[in-house]
Design a protein around this motif. Sequence first.
Motif, PDB file in Angstrom:
ATOM      1  N   THR A  47       0.850  -1.189   0.000  1.00  0.00           N
ATOM      2  CA  THR A  47       0.000   0.000   0.000  1.00  0.00           C
ATOM      3  C   THR A  47       0.885   1.237   0.000  1.00  0.00           C
ATOM      4  O   THR A  47       2.002   1.218   0.521  1.00  0.00           O
ATOM      5  CB  THR A  47      -0.992  -0.014   1.192  1.00  0.00           C
ATOM      6  OG1 THR A  47      -1.817   1.152   1.119  1.00  0.00           O
ATOM      7  CG2 THR A  47      -0.302  -0.070   2.524  1.00  0.00           C
ATOM      8  N   TRP A  48       0.387   2.319  -0.633  1.00  0.00           N
ATOM      9  CA  TRP A  48       1.164   3.547  -0.750  1.00  0.00           C
ATOM     10  C   TRP A  48       0.214   4.734  -0.825  1.00  0.00           C
ATOM     11  O   TRP A  48      -0.976   4.589  -1.085  1.00  0.00           O
ATOM     12  CB  TRP A  48       2.078   3.499  -1.969  1.00  0.00           C
ATOM     13  CG  TRP A  48       1.349   3.312  -3.267  1.00  0.00           C
ATOM     14  CD1 TRP A  48       0.916   4.278  -4.129  1.00  0.00           C
ATOM     15  CD2 TRP A  48       0.941   2.070  -3.856  1.00  0.00           C
ATOM     16  NE1 TRP A  48       0.267   3.717  -5.195  1.00  0.00           N
ATOM     17  CE2 TRP A  48       0.271   2.362  -5.057  1.00  0.00           C
ATOM     18  CE3 TRP A  48       1.071   0.730  -3.478  1.00  0.00           C
ATOM     19  CZ2 TRP A  48      -0.253   1.377  -5.875  1.00  0.00           C
ATOM     20  CZ3 TRP A  48       0.547  -0.248  -4.301  1.00  0.00           C
ATOM     21  CH2 TRP A  48      -0.102   0.087  -5.486  1.00  0.00           C
ATOM     22  N   ASN A  49       0.772   5.922  -0.600  1.00  0.00           N
ATOM     23  CA  ASN A  49      -0.021   7.154  -0.654  1.00  0.00           C
ATOM     24  C   ASN A  49      -0.580   7.380  -2.054  1.00  0.00           C
ATOM     25  O   ASN A  49       0.146   7.264  -3.036  1.00  0.00           O
ATOM     26  CB  ASN A  49       0.827   8.369  -0.256  1.00  0.00           C
ATOM     27  CG  ASN A  49       1.230   8.333   1.193  1.00  0.00           C
ATOM     28  OD1 ASN A  49       0.512   7.806   2.034  1.00  0.00           O
ATOM     29  ND2 ASN A  49       2.384   8.889   1.505  1.00  0.00           N
ATOM     30  N   ASP A  50      -1.870   7.683  -2.112  1.00  0.00           N
ATOM     31  CA  ASP A  50      -2.534   8.004  -3.370  1.00  0.00           C
ATOM     32  C   ASP A  50      -3.804   8.776  -3.014  1.00  0.00           C
ATOM     33  O   ASP A  50      -4.762   8.190  -2.496  1.00  0.00           O
ATOM     34  CB  ASP A  50      -2.870   6.728  -4.137  1.00  0.00           C
ATOM     35  CG  ASP A  50      -3.522   7.020  -5.494  1.00  0.00           C
ATOM     36  OD1 ASP A  50      -4.001   8.159  -5.726  1.00  0.00           O
ATOM     37  OD2 ASP A  50      -3.555   6.100  -6.321  1.00  0.00           O
ATOM     38  N   GLU A  51      -3.811  10.070  -3.281  1.00  0.00           N
ATOM     39  CA  GLU A  51      -4.943  10.923  -2.896  1.00  0.00           C
ATOM     40  C   GLU A  51      -6.272  10.429  -3.451  1.00  0.00           C
ATOM     41  O   GLU A  51      -7.325  10.663  -2.850  1.00  0.00           O
ATOM     42  CB  GLU A  51      -4.692  12.363  -3.344  1.00  0.00           C
ATOM     43  CG  GLU A  51      -3.570  13.037  -2.578  1.00  0.00           C
ATOM     44  CD  GLU A  51      -3.341  14.459  -3.048  1.00  0.00           C
ATOM     45  OE1 GLU A  51      -4.205  15.031  -3.752  1.00  0.00           O
ATOM     46  OE2 GLU A  51      -2.275  15.009  -2.709  1.00  0.00           O
ATOM     47  N   ARG A  78      -5.013   6.078   0.117  1.00  0.00           N
ATOM     48  CA  ARG A  78      -4.022   5.038  -0.151  1.00  0.00           C
ATOM     49  C   ARG A  78      -4.452   4.208  -1.360  1.00  0.00           C
ATOM     50  O   ARG A  78      -5.631   4.046  -1.638  1.00  0.00           O
ATOM     51  CB  ARG A  78      -3.869   4.085   1.040  1.00  0.00           C
ATOM     52  CG  ARG A  78      -3.607   4.695   2.383  1.00  0.00           C
ATOM     53  CD  ARG A  78      -2.204   5.124   2.629  1.00  0.00           C
ATOM     54  NE  ARG A  78      -1.282   3.991   2.623  1.00  0.00           N
ATOM     55  CZ  ARG A  78       0.036   4.152   2.628  1.00  0.00           C
ATOM     56  NH1 ARG A  78       0.567   5.352   2.645  1.00  0.00           N
ATOM     57  NH2 ARG A  78       0.832   3.113   2.618  1.00  0.00           N
ATOM     58  N   SER A  81      -3.457   0.261  -3.213  1.00  0.00           N
ATOM     59  CA  SER A  81      -2.895  -1.005  -2.759  1.00  0.00           C
ATOM     60  C   SER A  81      -2.945  -2.045  -3.864  1.00  0.00           C
ATOM     61  O   SER A  81      -3.658  -1.893  -4.858  1.00  0.00           O
ATOM     62  CB  SER A  81      -3.660  -1.519  -1.537  1.00  0.00           C
ATOM     63  OG  SER A  81      -4.994  -1.807  -1.877  1.00  0.00           O
TER      64      SER A  81
END
Length: 109
Positions: free
Chosen positions: A87-91, A97, A99
Amino acid sequence: MFFDYVKNKKVSVHYESGFAFDIVYPEKDVLQWIPTSDKSLAPSGREHYEVEEVSDKIFYVNWVEETGVVVSQILNFHSNKVLAFMTWNDEKGRGGRASIFHKGTFEIR
């Protein structure tokens, strides 16, 4: 126990999603990963990891990358199968997030 399996060895992970990485464990609680396919969220990294043996020769490995990517892997040393959740930052994603869930295999060299 986990470190005994991977110390000074390369773990080559290949996911069905096309993501692939070589991971080395140069010291206990530290890993270095390098993508070996054109799919990756970052060029490479050196991270601290945490691990727990969930069953005989089955390990749950987790780390947070400098970029904010979180990786959780289950490595089964009986079958050489691997499951992973990233998972990673994603507005635009749920809760800010994004994923992906991975299934694949690994080799130890």
